[in-house]
Scaffold this motif. Structure first.
Motif, PDB file in Angstrom:
ATOM      1  N   MET A   1       0.841  -1.044   0.147  1.00 23.13           N
ATOM      2  CA  MET A   1       0.135   0.118  -0.085  1.00 23.13           C
ATOM      3  C   MET A   1       1.018   1.368   0.016  1.00 23.13           C
ATOM      4  SD  MET A   1      -3.161  -1.105   2.710  1.00 23.13           S
ATOM      5  CE  MET A   1      -2.310  -2.115   3.489  1.00 23.13           C
ATOM      6  N   PHE A   2       0.406   2.230  -0.825  1.00 18.58           N
ATOM      7  CA  PHE A   2       1.267   3.406  -0.737  1.00 18.58           C
ATOM      8  C   PHE A   2       0.417   4.450  -0.083  1.00 18.58           C
ATOM      9  CE2 PHE A   2       1.786   2.213  -5.306  1.00 18.58           C
ATOM     10  CZ  PHE A   2       3.196   1.848  -5.177  1.00 18.58           C
ATOM     11  N   SER A   3       1.606   5.219   0.957  1.00 10.47           N
ATOM     12  CA  SER A   3       0.986   6.406   1.596  1.00 10.47           C
ATOM     13  C   SER A   3       0.971   7.561   0.704  1.00 10.47           C
ATOM     14  CB  SER A   3       1.849   6.694   2.834  1.00 10.47           C
ATOM     15  OG  SER A   3       3.037   7.293   2.551  1.00 10.47           O
ATOM     16  N   THR A   4       0.271   8.744   1.161  1.00 10.66           N
ATOM     17  CA  THR A   4       0.151   9.915   0.158  1.00 10.66           C
ATOM     18  C   THR A   4       1.669  10.313   0.071  1.00 10.66           C
ATOM     19  OG1 THR A   4      -2.112  10.210   0.999  1.00 10.66           O
ATOM     20  CG2 THR A   4      -0.544  12.277   0.106  1.00 10.66           C
ATOM     21  N   ASN A   5       2.458  10.359   1.375  1.00 10.58           N
ATOM     22  CA  ASN A   5       3.802  10.915   1.141  1.00 10.58           C
ATOM     23  C   ASN A   5       4.558   9.984   0.428  1.00 10.58           C
ATOM     24  OD1 ASN A   5       3.257  12.945   3.158  1.00 10.58           O
ATOM     25  ND2 ASN A   5       4.169  11.535   5.165  1.00 10.58           N
ATOM     26  N   GLN A   6       4.573   8.736   0.171  1.00 13.23           N
ATOM     27  CA  GLN A   6       5.180   8.032  -0.704  1.00 13.23           C
ATOM     28  C   GLN A   6       5.187   8.488  -2.267  1.00 13.23           C
ATOM     29  OE1 GLN A   6       4.149   4.215   0.715  1.00 13.23           O
ATOM     30  NE2 GLN A   6       5.981   3.838   1.710  1.00 13.23           N
ATOM     31  N   LEU A   7       3.837   8.603  -2.330  1.00 11.39           N
ATOM     32  CA  LEU A   7       3.261   8.914  -3.945  1.00 11.39           C
ATOM     33  C   LEU A   7       3.642  10.296  -4.098  1.00 11.39           C
ATOM     34  CD1 LEU A   7      -0.009   7.274  -3.864  1.00 11.39           C
ATOM     35  CD2 LEU A   7       1.864   6.538  -5.304  1.00 11.39           C
ATOM     36  N   ASP A   8       3.786  11.102  -3.269  1.00 13.63           N
ATOM     37  CA  ASP A   8       4.197  12.682  -3.295  1.00 13.63           C
ATOM     38  C   ASP A   8       5.630  12.414  -3.868  1.00 13.63           C
ATOM     39  OD1 ASP A   8       1.874  13.593  -2.829  1.00 13.63           O
ATOM     40  OD2 ASP A   8       2.363  14.250  -0.735  1.00 13.63           O
ATOM     41  N   TRP A   9       6.542  11.614  -2.972  1.00 12.93           N
ATOM     42  CA  TRP A   9       8.072  11.631  -3.233  1.00 12.93           C
ATOM     43  C   TRP A   9       7.999  10.909  -4.731  1.00 12.93           C
ATOM     44  CZ3 TRP A   9      10.600   7.177  -4.439  1.00 12.93           C
ATOM     45  CH2 TRP A   9      12.014   7.134  -4.553  1.00 12.93           C
ATOM     46  N   ASP A  50      -6.332  -6.042   0.421  1.00 12.68           N
ATOM     47  CA  ASP A  50      -6.128  -5.337  -0.993  1.00 12.68           C
ATOM     48  C   ASP A  50      -4.579  -4.819  -0.755  1.00 12.68           C
ATOM     49  OD1 ASP A  50      -5.628  -3.773  -3.192  1.00 12.68           O
ATOM     50  OD2 ASP A  50      -7.647  -3.213  -2.797  1.00 12.68           O
ATOM     51  N   LEU A  51      -3.533  -5.456  -1.124  1.00 10.43           N
ATOM     52  CA  LEU A  51      -2.085  -4.905  -1.048  1.00 10.43           C
ATOM     53  C   LEU A  51      -2.047  -3.465  -1.587  1.00 10.43           C
ATOM     54  CD1 LEU A  51      -0.154  -8.020  -1.586  1.00 10.43           C
ATOM     55  CD2 LEU A  51      -0.811  -7.208   0.918  1.00 10.43           C
ATOM     56  N   TRP A  52      -2.876  -2.945  -2.446  1.00 10.07           N
ATOM     57  CA  TRP A  52      -2.725  -1.973  -3.112  1.00 10.07           C
ATOM     58  C   TRP A  52      -3.598  -0.620  -2.344  1.00 10.07           C
ATOM     59  CZ3 TRP A  52      -0.424   0.326  -7.470  1.00 10.07           C
ATOM     60  CH2 TRP A  52       0.605  -0.491  -7.793  1.00 10.07           C
ATOM     61  N   GLY A  53      -4.232  -1.101  -1.303  1.00  6.27           N
ATOM     62  CA  GLY A  53      -4.943   0.153  -0.436  1.00  6.27           C
ATOM     63  C   GLY A  53      -6.186   0.665  -1.366  1.00  6.27           C
ATOM     64  N   SER A  54      -6.386   1.880  -1.158  1.00  3.08           N
ATOM     65  CA  SER A  54      -7.670   2.463  -1.989  1.00  3.08           C
ATOM     66  C   SER A  54      -7.418   2.519  -3.292  1.00  3.08           C
ATOM     67  CB  SER A  54      -7.929   3.877  -1.397  1.00  3.08           C
ATOM     68  OG  SER A  54      -7.058   4.765  -1.827  1.00  3.08           O
ATOM     69  N   ASP A  57      -5.265   5.527  -4.537  1.00  2.00           N
ATOM     70  CA  ASP A  57      -3.936   5.403  -4.460  1.00  2.00           C
ATOM     71  C   ASP A  57      -3.450   4.387  -5.650  1.00  2.00           C
ATOM     72  OD1 ASP A  57      -3.688   6.269  -2.001  1.00  2.00           O
ATOM     73  OD2 ASP A  57      -3.607   4.500  -1.238  1.00  2.00           O
ATOM     74  N   ARG A  58      -3.957   3.617  -5.966  1.00  6.02           N
ATOM     75  CA  ARG A  58      -3.708   2.784  -7.399  1.00  6.02           C
ATOM     76  C   ARG A  58      -3.878   3.387  -8.486  1.00  6.02           C
ATOM     77  NH1 ARG A  58      -6.392  -1.478  -5.806  1.00  6.02           N
ATOM     78  NH2 ARG A  58      -8.588  -0.876  -6.284  1.00  6.02           N
ATOM     79  N   GLU A  59      -5.052   4.192  -8.495  1.00  3.95           N
ATOM     80  CA  GLU A  59      -5.104   5.068  -9.905  1.00  3.95           C
ATOM     81  C   GLU A  59      -4.087   6.302 -10.018  1.00  3.95           C
ATOM     82  OE1 GLU A  59      -9.203   6.636  -9.414  1.00  3.95           O
ATOM     83  OE2 GLU A  59      -9.879   4.617  -9.516  1.00  3.95           O
ATOM     84  N   ARG A  60      -3.697   6.623  -8.885  1.00  5.64           N
ATOM     85  CA  ARG A  60      -2.597   8.100  -8.699  1.00  5.64           C
ATOM     86  C   ARG A  60      -1.364   7.222  -9.231  1.00  5.64           C
ATOM     87  NH1 ARG A  60      -0.201  11.689  -4.002  1.00  5.64           N
ATOM     88  NH2 ARG A  60       1.454  12.731  -5.429  1.00  5.64           N
ATOM     89  N   PHE A  61      -0.880   6.192  -8.716  1.00  3.73           N
ATOM     90  CA  PHE A  61       0.270   5.339  -9.131  1.00  3.73           C
ATOM     91  C   PHE A  61       0.350   5.082 -10.672  1.00  3.73           C
ATOM     92  CE2 PHE A  61       2.720   1.449  -9.971  1.00  3.73           C
ATOM     93  CZ  PHE A  61       3.908   1.809  -9.646  1.00  3.73           C
ATOM     94  N   GLU A  66       1.951   6.436 -16.506  1.00  6.61           N
ATOM     95  CA  GLU A  66       1.190   6.762 -17.693  1.00  6.61           C
ATOM     96  C   GLU A  66       1.728   8.157 -18.283  1.00  6.61           C
ATOM     97  OE1 GLU A  66      -2.965   6.686 -17.512  1.00  6.61           O
ATOM     98  OE2 GLU A  66      -3.088   4.446 -17.205  1.00  6.61           O
ATOM     99  N   HIS A  67       2.107   9.136 -17.388  1.00  4.41           N
ATOM    100  CA  HIS A  67       2.159  10.320 -17.447  1.00  4.41           C
ATOM    101  C   HIS A  67       3.789  10.432 -17.782  1.00  4.41           C
ATOM    102  CE1 HIS A  67       2.672  14.729 -17.290  1.00  4.41           C
ATOM    103  NE2 HIS A  67       3.631  14.511 -16.570  1.00  4.41           N
ATOM    104  N   TYR A  68       4.783   9.804 -17.096  1.00  2.00           N
ATOM    105  CA  TYR A  68       6.142   9.648 -17.295  1.00  2.00           C
ATOM    106  C   TYR A  68       6.588   8.594 -18.020  1.00  2.00           C
ATOM    107  CZ  TYR A  68       6.102  13.191 -13.600  1.00  2.00           C
ATOM    108  OH  TYR A  68       5.978  14.391 -13.087  1.00  2.00           O
ATOM    109  N   LYS A  69       6.709   8.784 -19.304  1.00  2.00           N
ATOM    110  CA  LYS A  69       6.905   7.760 -20.258  1.00  2.00           C
ATOM    111  C   LYS A  69       8.402   7.182 -20.370  1.00  2.00           C
ATOM    112  CE  LYS A  69       2.959   8.286 -22.319  1.00  2.00           C
ATOM    113  NZ  LYS A  69       1.985   7.518 -22.120  1.00  2.00           N
TER     114      LYS A  69
END
Length: 76
Positions: A1-9, A50-54, A57-61, A66-69
């Protein structure tokens, strides 16, 4: 699972290296991928959560990938 801080990083790091090749390694594959829509993240029933959390989080990851090719992503 990702935290908001991890996804921000991750987002900040990908932005920093947007003009370079980035190799991203992750142990657990996403719950839904292009090749498998059957809930693979549960490791075929080995995990009871669910190892991916909400979904957010999954959608943001996935949207970051998709954005960074320039990212080459390994999971599993």
């Amino acid at each position: 699972m990702f935290s908001t801080n991890q996804l921000d990083w991750l987002e900040q790091t990908l932005e920093k290296y947007r003009n370079q090749r980035v190799f991203l390694f992750q142990h657990i594959p996403p719950k839904y991928t292009v090749t498998n829509n059957s809930g693979f993240a549960s490791a075929n029933g080995m995990y009871t959560l669910d190892l991916w959390g909400s979904g957010t989080d999954r959608e943001r990851f996935m949207s970051l990938l998709e954005h960074y090719k320039n990212v080459i992503w390994f999971s599993g």
